[in-house]
Design an enzyme around this catalytic site. Sequence first.
Site, PDB file in Angstrom:
ATOM      1  N   GLU A   1     -11.378   0.612  -3.585  1.00 31.31           N
ATOM      2  CA  GLU A   1     -10.524   1.101  -2.496  1.00 31.31           C
ATOM      3  C   GLU A   1      -9.260   1.716  -3.101  1.00 31.31           C
ATOM      4  OE1 GLU A   1      -9.533  -2.372  -0.100  1.00 31.31           O
ATOM      5  OE2 GLU A   1      -8.360  -3.269  -1.709  1.00 31.31           O
TER       6      GLU A   1
ATOM      7  N   ASP B   1       0.813  -1.227   0.000  1.00 30.25           N
ATOM      8  CA  ASP B   1       0.000   0.000   0.000  1.00 30.25           C
ATOM      9  C   ASP B   1       0.849   1.280   0.000  1.00 30.25           C
ATOM     10  OD1 ASP B   1      -2.130  -1.774   0.376  1.00 30.25           O
ATOM     11  OD2 ASP B   1      -2.201  -1.448   2.539  1.00 30.25           O
TER      12      ASP B   1
HETATM   13  O1  FUB Z   1      -3.541  -3.332   3.452  1.00 26.71           O
HETATM   14  C1  FUB Z   1      -4.883  -3.530   3.803  1.00 26.71           C
HETATM   15  C2  FUB Z   1      -5.784  -3.143   2.699  1.00 26.71           C
HETATM   16  O2  FUB Z   1      -5.506  -3.922   1.544  1.00 26.71           O
HETATM   17  C3  FUB Z   1      -5.641  -1.730   2.195  1.00 26.71           C
HETATM   18  O3  FUB Z   1      -6.159  -0.767   3.052  1.00 26.71           O
HETATM   19  C4  FUB Z   1      -6.320  -1.859   0.890  1.00 26.71           C
HETATM   20  O4  FUB Z   1      -6.162  -0.782   0.033  1.00 26.71           O
HETATM   21  C5  FUB Z   1      -5.711  -3.150   0.374  1.00 26.71           C
HETATM   22  O5  FUB Z   1      -4.479  -2.926  -0.243  1.00 26.71           O
END
Ligand code: FUB
Length: 324
Positions: free
Chosen positions: A223, A16
């Site tokens: 996301e 991330d």
């Molecule tokens: O790392 C946890 C979660 O997985 C992140 O917040 C999302 O964007 C995905 O990458």
Amino acid sequence: MKKEARYLVPGDYMADPAVHVFNGKLYIYPSHDRESGIPENDNGDHFDMNDYHVFSMESMDDEVTDHGVVLAVKEIPWAGRQLWDCDCAHKNGKYYLYFPLKDKTDIFRIGVAVSDKPEGPFIPQANPIRGSYSIDPAVFDDGDGNFYMYFGGLWGGQLQRYRNNKAQENGEFPKDTEPALPSRVVRLSNDMLEFAEEPRAVVILGENGKPLTAGDNTRRFFEASWMHKYNGKYYFSYSTGDTHRLCYAIGDNPYGPFIYQGVILTPVVGWTTHHAICEFKGKWYLFHHDSVPSGGRTWLRSLKVCELEYNADGTIQTINGGGE
Ligand code: FUB
């Protein structure tokens, strides 16, 4: 730097990435993956991270410098569990680290921690940001004194539980034909510690001028919001989650609407895909992650970088993630 992607932190699992240039150096703010033994589920309980490191680079040919642990769950007064994707912004000599974390009732909130240096350590505020919810804060400096936070994530990121910034009794998903659940954007207060306004929807329009629908899952937002500016245009990029693409849409201002353009990165090895786009010393780069080094364990991801190239019309050339 060679065109093909390279791993940045071979000795540890980092994911991330959020990336910025501060004082002429490149700083990387990743999640710090670890093996906690929690079984994989749609709630994302297996992403059980409990601290952050910061990395920096003098040039893209350099090895990364690890500045060590800069913030840990145990230092955050309101903490429950799970430090997910963070980001950092610089204003008036202070550095602000924004992070999602479940509170003691297992609800994701977004917190902020402050430092005098980009490499931390960061001191957390006593409480999460008032009115914050969900995950994946990405903070964009528009260069005119205004900073905007983009945030939100579906499924384990809990965004489906909210409408008009209010929690719902039953967090239900829209029907396939209804507009997709959007990422949110909010301008930050002058002191960088609060929202200056109510968060707004980040609307992505398809070629018909209508918002992408919830059933359009190879293009709609899931996301991992990111914002960058190129040739005066605002590029909103994001993950499509369960269809594993990084896509982007272009607008004329930080609030949008944004018009869908295409895929930046095809699926990688591993369920999640997440990125940052940053210009450094005259070239553009895509920072992202995959699960190749961990043998496909989706909760143990490794940071990567490759060059990102634009076409003459401002569209981005699609990069192969190697997972299809
Ligand atoms: O790392 C946890 C979660 O997985 C992140 O917040 C999302 O964007 C995905 O990458």
